[in-house]
Motif scaffolding. Structure first.
Motif, PDB file in Angstrom:
ATOM      1  N   GLY A  70      50.228  36.657  32.153  1.00 19.02           N
ATOM      2  CA  GLY A  70      48.823  36.402  32.416  1.00 19.02           C
ATOM      3  C   GLY A  70      48.397  34.975  32.149  1.00 19.02           C
ATOM      4  N   ALA A  71      48.945  34.369  31.102  1.00 15.41           N
ATOM      5  CA  ALA A  71      48.588  32.984  30.785  1.00 15.41           C
ATOM      6  C   ALA A  71      48.995  32.037  31.909  1.00 15.41           C
ATOM      7  N   ARG A  72      50.167  32.280  32.489  1.00 19.57           N
ATOM      8  CA  ARG A  72      50.649  31.443  33.589  1.00 19.57           C
ATOM      9  C   ARG A  72      49.798  31.661  34.837  1.00 19.57           C
ATOM     10  N   VAL A  73      49.409  32.899  35.101  1.00 18.03           N
ATOM     11  CA  VAL A  73      48.535  33.186  36.248  1.00 18.03           C
ATOM     12  C   VAL A  73      47.237  32.406  36.111  1.00 18.03           C
ATOM     13  N   THR A  74      46.651  32.445  34.920  1.00 22.40           N
ATOM     14  CA  THR A  74      45.400  31.738  34.670  1.00 22.40           C
ATOM     15  C   THR A  74      45.562  30.234  34.847  1.00 22.40           C
ATOM     16  N   GLU A  75      46.649  29.690  34.333  1.00 26.50           N
ATOM     17  CA  GLU A  75      46.920  28.261  34.448  1.00 26.50           C
ATOM     18  C   GLU A  75      47.046  27.834  35.909  1.00 26.50           C
ATOM     19  N   LEU A  76      47.798  28.609  36.679  1.00 25.89           N
ATOM     20  CA  LEU A  76      48.009  28.260  38.087  1.00 25.89           C
ATOM     21  C   LEU A  76      46.726  28.434  38.904  1.00 25.89           C
ATOM     22  N   ALA A  77      45.942  29.447  38.579  1.00 29.85           N
ATOM     23  CA  ALA A  77      44.670  29.653  39.278  1.00 29.85           C
ATOM     24  C   ALA A  77      43.731  28.476  39.023  1.00 29.85           C
ATOM     25  N   ASP A  78      43.727  27.985  37.798  1.00 32.13           N
ATOM     26  CA  ASP A  78      42.906  26.811  37.478  1.00 32.13           C
ATOM     27  C   ASP A  78      43.354  25.599  38.292  1.00 32.13           C
ATOM     28  N   ALA A  79      44.665  25.404  38.371  1.00 33.26           N
ATOM     29  CA  ALA A  79      45.200  24.253  39.105  1.00 33.26           C
ATOM     30  C   ALA A  79      44.869  24.342  40.598  1.00 33.26           C
ATOM     31  N   LEU A  80      44.993  25.523  41.153  1.00 32.93           N
ATOM     32  CA  LEU A  80      44.666  25.700  42.571  1.00 32.93           C
ATOM     33  C   LEU A  80      43.180  25.474  42.819  1.00 32.93           C
ATOM     34  N   ALA A  81      42.336  25.955  41.915  1.00 34.35           N
ATOM     35  CA  ALA A  81      40.892  25.754  42.069  1.00 34.35           C
ATOM     36  C   ALA A  81      40.540  24.271  42.014  1.00 34.35           C
ATOM     37  N   ASP A  82      41.222  23.526  41.146  1.00 32.91           N
ATOM     38  CA  ASP A  82      40.946  22.094  40.997  1.00 32.91           C
ATOM     39  C   ASP A  82      41.495  21.271  42.159  1.00 32.91           C
ATOM     40  N   ASP A  83      42.713  21.583  42.575  1.00 28.56           N
ATOM     41  CA  ASP A  83      43.406  20.733  43.545  1.00 28.56           C
ATOM     42  C   ASP A  83      43.296  21.210  44.990  1.00 28.56           C
ATOM     43  N   HIS A  84      42.988  22.487  45.186  1.00 29.16           N
ATOM     44  CA  HIS A  84      42.990  23.039  46.552  1.00 29.16           C
ATOM     45  C   HIS A  84      41.772  23.916  46.792  1.00 29.16           C
ATOM     46  N   ASP A  85      40.645  23.455  46.294  1.00 30.56           N
ATOM     47  CA  ASP A  85      39.378  24.159  46.483  1.00 30.56           C
ATOM     48  C   ASP A  85      39.118  24.373  47.980  1.00 30.56           C
ATOM     49  N   GLY A  86      38.638  25.568  48.321  1.00 32.69           N
ATOM     50  CA  GLY A  86      38.334  25.846  49.719  1.00 32.69           C
ATOM     51  C   GLY A  86      39.486  26.418  50.508  1.00 32.69           C
TER      52      GLY A  86
END
Length: 211
Positions: free
Chosen positions: A68-84
């Motif tokens: 779960g921690a890795r899922v959260t980390e990757l979701a944050d990165a995708l939201a920051d770098d690939h919004d939309g």
């Protein structure tokens, strides 16, 4: 215009070039810049798409591994770098699922609200909206949850949305409204578990006969 000698042709060409040469050069340069810029933009978009796809693949691997921690980390990165992008929206849905499993409804609500706002496709927005309504209800925000469900939506979402509406109306004590919503869901022929929906309708019938 006709010229009597070659020298006249050369002089005419020089005169034309003196008057129009800068414009011609500027046009050529602009064309090169536009073409080069378009190629650069296409290459950059392709690179970003590959990076987003790779990050989402890693997210799904983390989901499968129960990290779960890795899922959260990757979701944050995708939201920051690939919004939309769809990848970021799907990762946010996955992170919301992790948050629900961990009992952090507030974090789940934030993830789902982000997906509602940023998902590039209406069907993904609707899924996020539906899940957010259920999380809000579980968090004691029944009025917010009821207001979250849309009144108009594509026909293929009727079963999911109306069953959710029925569940919320049951929680609010509106059994008649719940029955009508469940019936709309049933009649759509597109529900996740027809047997479970039938049991909900049966429970309302029993409750109605005993009142």
């Amino acid at each position: 215009m006709e010229y009597e000698t070659e020298e006249q042709q050369v002089e005419a060409l020089k005169a034309w070039w003196a008057e129009n040469g800068r414009a011609v050069i500027a046009g050529v340069v602009l064309g090169v810049v536009v073409i080069g810029g378009w190629s650069f933009w296409q290459k950059r978009q392709a690179t970003r798409a590959v990076a987003a796809s790779d990050a989402y693949s890693l997210t799904m691997e983390a989901v499968a591994a129960g990290d779960g921690a890795r899922v959260t980390e990757l979701a944050d990165a995708l939201a920051d770098d690939h919004d939309g992008t769809l990848y970021a929206a799907y990762a946010s849905l996955a992170a919301a699922r992790v948050a629900v499993d961990e009992g952090d409804l507030e974090a789940a609500a934030k993830r789902l609200a982000w997906a509602v706002e940023h998902a590039p496709q209406d069907d993904v927005k609707l899924v996020a909206q539906l899940r957010l309504a259920r999380v809000e209800n579980a968090n004691g925000q029944l009025d917010d949850a009821l207001g979250r469900l849309p009144d108009t939506y594509p026909e293929e979402f009727t079963g999911l949305i109306e069953e959710a509406r029925g569940d919320l109306l049951v929680a609010s004590g509106d059994t008649d409204g719940a029955r009508a919503a469940y019936e709309r869901a049933r009649d759509s022929g597109n529900v996740a578990d027809p047997n479970a929906l039938g049991m909900k309708l049966d429970d309302l019938a029993v409750a109605g006969s005993s009142s």
